[in-house]
Design a protein around this motif. Sequence first.
Motif, mmCIF file in Angstrom:
data_model
loop_
_atom_site.group_PDB
_atom_site.id
_atom_site.type_symbol
_atom_site.label_atom_id
_atom_site.label_comp_id
_atom_site.label_asym_id
_atom_site.label_seq_id
_atom_site.Cartn_x
_atom_site.Cartn_y
_atom_site.Cartn_z
ATOM 1 N N GLU A 421 -1.719 -2.707 -3.839
ATOM 2 C CA GLU A 421 -0.464 -2.140 -4.333
ATOM 3 C C GLU A 421 -0.321 -2.136 -5.839
ATOM 4 O O GLU A 421 0.520 -1.424 -6.381
ATOM 5 C CB GLU A 421 0.703 -2.925 -3.746
ATOM 6 N N THR A 422 -1.149 -2.937 -6.525
ATOM 7 C CA THR A 422 -1.013 -2.983 -7.980
ATOM 8 C C THR A 422 -1.273 -1.617 -8.602
ATOM 9 O O THR A 422 -0.814 -1.339 -9.703
ATOM 10 C CB THR A 422 -2.005 -3.994 -8.581
ATOM 11 N N VAL A 423 -1.963 -0.774 -7.863
ATOM 12 C CA VAL A 423 -2.311 0.534 -8.408
ATOM 13 C C VAL A 423 -1.077 1.443 -8.527
ATOM 14 O O VAL A 423 -1.081 2.421 -9.269
ATOM 15 C CB VAL A 423 -3.425 1.173 -7.546
ATOM 16 N N ALA A 425 1.521 0.869 -10.085
ATOM 17 C CA ALA A 425 2.012 0.821 -11.459
ATOM 18 C C ALA A 425 1.061 1.536 -12.415
ATOM 19 O O ALA A 425 1.341 1.636 -13.603
ATOM 20 C CB ALA A 425 2.196 -0.632 -11.886
ATOM 21 N N ASN A 426 -0.048 2.037 -11.907
ATOM 22 C CA ASN A 426 -1.080 2.606 -12.770
ATOM 23 C C ASN A 426 -1.825 3.743 -12.056
ATOM 24 O O ASN A 426 -3.026 3.655 -11.810
ATOM 25 C CB ASN A 426 -2.045 1.465 -13.162
ATOM 26 N N GLU A 428 -2.954 6.378 -13.042
ATOM 27 C CA GLU A 428 -4.080 6.905 -13.828
ATOM 28 C C GLU A 428 -5.406 6.331 -13.321
ATOM 29 O O GLU A 428 -6.444 6.982 -13.400
ATOM 30 C CB GLU A 428 -3.926 6.519 -15.301
ATOM 31 N N ALA A 429 -5.353 5.110 -12.815
ATOM 32 C CA ALA A 429 -6.578 4.485 -12.303
ATOM 33 C C ALA A 429 -7.085 5.239 -11.079
ATOM 34 O O ALA A 429 -8.294 5.365 -10.877
ATOM 35 C CB ALA A 429 -6.332 3.013 -11.974
ATOM 36 N N GLY B 21 -5.144 3.108 -16.807
ATOM 37 C CA GLY B 21 -6.246 3.689 -16.041
ATOM 38 C C GLY B 21 -7.170 2.630 -15.472
ATOM 39 O O GLY B 21 -6.882 1.426 -15.524
ATOM 40 N N ASN B 22 -8.294 3.094 -14.915
ATOM 41 C CA ASN B 22 -9.289 2.146 -14.414
ATOM 42 C C ASN B 22 -10.129 1.636 -15.579
ATOM 43 O O ASN B 22 -10.590 2.412 -16.403
ATOM 44 C CB ASN B 22 -10.195 2.805 -13.383
ATOM 45 N N SER B 285 3.560 -5.998 -9.358
ATOM 46 C CA SER B 285 3.568 -5.013 -8.267
ATOM 47 C C SER B 285 3.666 -5.698 -6.912
ATOM 48 O O SER B 285 4.027 -5.081 -5.926
ATOM 49 C CB SER B 285 2.280 -4.194 -8.269
#
Lengths: 511, 287
Positions: A421-423, A425-426, A428-429, B21-22, B285
């Motif tokens: 779930e941390t994704v 917030a991001n 773009e990743a 981003g990653n 998160s």
Amino acid sequence: MPNENPNIRRIVNDPALSAAQKARALSLEAENSLEYPTLDEQTRAALEARVICDMYEGHAPYKPRYVLPDYSVVLKNGSEWLELPVPQTLDEAIHTLMIAYHHVPSVTSMPVFIGHLDDLLLPFCSGVSDEKLYQQIKLFWRYLDRVLPDAFMHANIGPTDNRVARTILRVDAELKQIAPNLTLLYDPQISGDEILRLATKNITMCSKPHIANHPVHQQTFDDRGYGIVSCYNALPVCGGSSTLTRINLAKVAERSENSEDFLTNKLPYYVDLNFRLTQARIDYLYNQSGFFDSFMINEGWLDENRFTAMFGIFALAEAVNALQDKSGAKGRYGLSADANAMGYRISQSLEGLVAARPMKYVWRGRAMLHSQAGLSTDTGYTPGVRIPYGTEPDPVAHIQALAPHHRYYASGISEILTLDETVKANPEAVMDLCKGAFSMGLREFTANVGGNDLVRVTGYMVRLSDVEKFNAEHASRTNTTALGAEAADRTQILQRKPRVVANELFAGADQ
Amino acid sequence: MSSLQAQISKILTWSCVDGPGNRAVLFLQGCNFDCAACHNPHTIGSCNHCGDCIEACPTQALSLKAGRLRFDPDRCTQCDACLEACPVKANPMVPCYSVEDILLLLRKHRAFLSGITVSGGEATMQLPFIRALFAAIGCDRELCHLTRFIDTNGYLGPAGWKSVLNGTDGVMLDIKAFDLERHRRLTGRSNERSLASARLLHEAGKLYELRYLMIPGQTDGEEEIASLREFALSLDGNVRIRLNAFRTHGVRGKASDWPAASRDKVEAAASQLESAGIGPVALPSLW
């Protein structure tokens, strides 16, 4: 009534099925009381042992498994058969499509493909305000989910960035419905970053859309185009696929002495038998069912020469691990380079075998290889060429391990990447991951974000809360919840992260 | 090409929580703070080759050769018993990587990356390595699109920052506490240099995010949050804040009994900051 069929009684009395769902299950029972198309002894034995598999489709194929009409025909010409005039406005165009969908069969009896919606609707959008477009799409989306509640039903948008595609993404994220399923066709030369950014943000909100590597698919098909339908099947538009049959590679490996025996003897043997099964089913469809006398052929929605045959495989992971065991090698599929290399050899060998076999009544005379995403009853077997649940490496290593398979599976292959779930917030990743995947030749990009209620099982969407409710003996409004619940119970798909297994609704009904 | 090496305890090629981003993330070994609440205490020390970990290893993966500790990764079962045994909070398994090693890794993964983040430990304790790495990325045709970030406690002095900022796109800086005594108690050091670094980085346009860890009963009080607010307001222009919530995962010693931060309290602090016009304020998160 001493001869009463207990299955039929069970279906009629099942408290969890709606009347329409019961009618569909009953029709399958009726079909299956007929004789199967004639098979030779070896093929029949392999089918009964489920080394090869017909996806538990009925005994008398009377419709192609996947039908992808060219809906632009009905929007351009109207329909004489359906007494539909040529639509002039956006309202009329959407209404015409809604009527058209009702007549499109597939294995689930609901359409698996509802068109490249932005291409279809854009010509009707000049002079339509953004607000009006949004309202229309929202009503359309509600209709699709409530009237055709099947997550195999698939809409396509892209590769251009346009206002219909953007409105669909906005509505889809807002409503978070199971249906329709959605794929964005992405082409770095045409689409641009903005629509991809919107799509990946949607993925973090509702695990939709899938993103298709348009340039790669485009090369596989012709100028009439292709569509992504059901569980990431890529098929010719104005046609589709008559059948999907598949080989359980794990069972072939079990029957092999070692990897050489597998590659040179057993695999070609079962590939041959699966071809015989496929041709027998296709012959019945073309010679006896009368499907190709339909108005959809006569009016040009479909072309009988544009139906392929999907040649599916699954359980590559278990096959490779079994062959590794037989040769005393330790490396596991997905995690070690030598096990992965064995996997690539098998995929390459399959592609050669499929390309070498002429088929009758099949588009371009050859079947198309498919990494099949599973059935709810596939206990102990991993879908397609995927890495077993719970043993996947990080998403980048995951993509790198599977990318070399993608060139071989022209009619569809997919990996489901589970992101935590941390994704959210991001996002773009997620975009980075998608671009990286496409640069390595992946045909499809699909991700699940943990904690979402709406999740992807093997290839379709279910609501986790629906699955829980269903298990508590409540009836579900949507067809795929029954599949998802069955898959969740049998195949550990929830063990790792929310998922569901794949395909067709009544596959498990005869188990 | 630089032959500089760094001790790197862990490398990730997939991370969505270390900047935009990653990102590839390098966790550099060694820290100049000694935080009770550290989630990765085995990254604090540097191996002094004392050999105390050798007996703790059940598979004989560790040995002393000519006074130097040797680690055999083929024998290691990753049980981490050596980390428990280490008297200086170091990690005998940490390998060294050269700048060239990292460039190779980045080339392999470049299509998947927005950039690279050096973290720790305290990354800036190996500043010459970071400087050389970031410079090499900047002049590599295949890699120069990658953004270069540092995750730091801010203890580095102004001369150090000036030497690396040219090749750096952004910095995430942690403030552990605003009250001087509290900071000393929690980290073993004063916070003056960290606060000065935050100002310097912000003025240079390189402060990507100011991070603050809320520990119940210690750094989540009204006074601390008010200080955070005042500090953020004293910076010219917007600053992105990230509030982290203390959890005991990985923590050793007395802090492993401290309670985890509650969601209500962290969210209340966030809305207090936002209503003062500070932000955006990012929150965890997961709870």
